[in-house]
Design an enzyme around this catalytic site. Structure first.
Site, short mmCIF file in Angstrom:
data_model
loop_
_atom_site.label_atom_id
_atom_site.label_comp_id
_atom_site.label_asym_id
_atom_site.label_seq_id
_atom_site.Cartn_x
_atom_site.Cartn_y
_atom_site.Cartn_z
N ARG A 42 0.81 -1.22 0.00
CA ARG A 42 0.00 0.00 0.00
C ARG A 42 0.85 1.27 0.00
NH1 ARG A 42 -3.60 3.13 3.68
NH2 ARG A 42 -5.59 3.44 2.58
N ILE A 68 -6.98 8.09 -0.89
CA ILE A 68 -6.94 6.62 -0.93
C ILE A 68 -7.77 6.17 0.26
CG2 ILE A 68 -4.72 6.62 0.30
CD1 ILE A 68 -4.08 3.95 -0.98
N SER A 69 -8.77 5.31 0.01
CA SER A 69 -9.68 4.89 1.08
C SER A 69 -8.93 4.11 2.16
CB SER A 69 -10.79 4.00 0.51
OG SER A 69 -11.61 4.73 -0.38
N GLN A 70 -9.47 4.15 3.36
CA GLN A 70 -8.87 3.38 4.45
C GLN A 70 -8.96 1.89 4.10
OE1 GLN A 70 -11.80 4.96 7.31
NE2 GLN A 70 -12.14 2.84 7.93
#
Length: 219
Positions: A42, A68-70
């Site tokens: 990530r 960027i989403s969790q």
């Protein structure tokens, strides 16, 4: 995933395993989803200055007013998309950093991903190349339109929140196909799953959500 992405310190397998343990505690059960997230670095999807926070349970800015989403959100949406019969052809609306797309690409035969911001799309393309992901087709386009030239899709995942369900995306679902999408309303956002049946559409509310709004146009 290539060996050079196994890394040490913040990129180590121990760091990623802690992330997987947190996802399990939050209720993620789909083993293939957990494995894909364990195997995906990530930290390469965020700015180097934020890399040390890449495996935290938080959304991070990626520029151009996008995030960027969790990790939990990525896992939950992916799991909701894959429940039941696993899709082969998936459309993603909102490539963004490319992280969600990279997860999907390890789980389905082909991913088509649309992004309205050219600079983000170019960065994502380089990341996919670095990771050796070759089953992704990208397009610079208005996500609200979808990708009708490749429809119907077995599944559609949307990473930004429109006001209501876009009919254009519903029309591009195959019968039996699933749309996972956050919807904006006056009371906030909710993540829903819509399944196309021979008679119409069935909608399920999954949980509350917090996404950037789905914007039209291209830049």
């Amino acid at each position: 995933m290539r060996p050079e992405h196994q890394g040490i310190g913040m990129t180590s397998q121990r760091t990623r395993q802690r992330l997987i343990d947190r996802l399990r505690k939050k209720g993620i059960r789909h083993q293939a989803v957990l494995e894909a997230m364990r195997n995906t670095p990530r930290h390469i999807f965020v700015d180097e200055a934020l890399a040390s926070r890449a495996y935290e349970e938080t959304a991070l800015p990626i520029g151009h007013g996008q995030t960027i989403s969790q990790p939990y959100t990525v896992a939950r949406m992916t799991e909701a998309l894959l429940e039941g019969e696993s899709p082969e052809m998936v459309l993603e609306i909102g490539t963004g950093s490319g992280y969600q797309c990279a997860i999907l690409a390890q789980l389905v035969r082909r991913v088509y991903s649309v992004e309205r911001i050219a600079a983000l799309l170019d960065q994502a393309r380089l990341r996919f190349r670095e990771l050796g992901l070759r089953n992704i087709r990208l397009k610079h386009s208005d996500g609200g339109i979808g990708l009708p030239e490749y429809a119907p899709f077995d599944a559609i995942l949307v990473t930004a929140a429109p006001m209501g369900l876009p009919q254009s995306l519903l029309d591009q679902l195959a019968v039996g196909g699933r749309l996972v999408i956050p919807i904006q309303s006056s009371k906030g956002q909710v993540m829903v799953r819509v399944t196309r049946t021979r008679d119409g559409f069935q909608q399920e509310h999954l949980e509350s959500a917090n996404f950037v709004p789905l914007m039209g146009g291209m830049i």
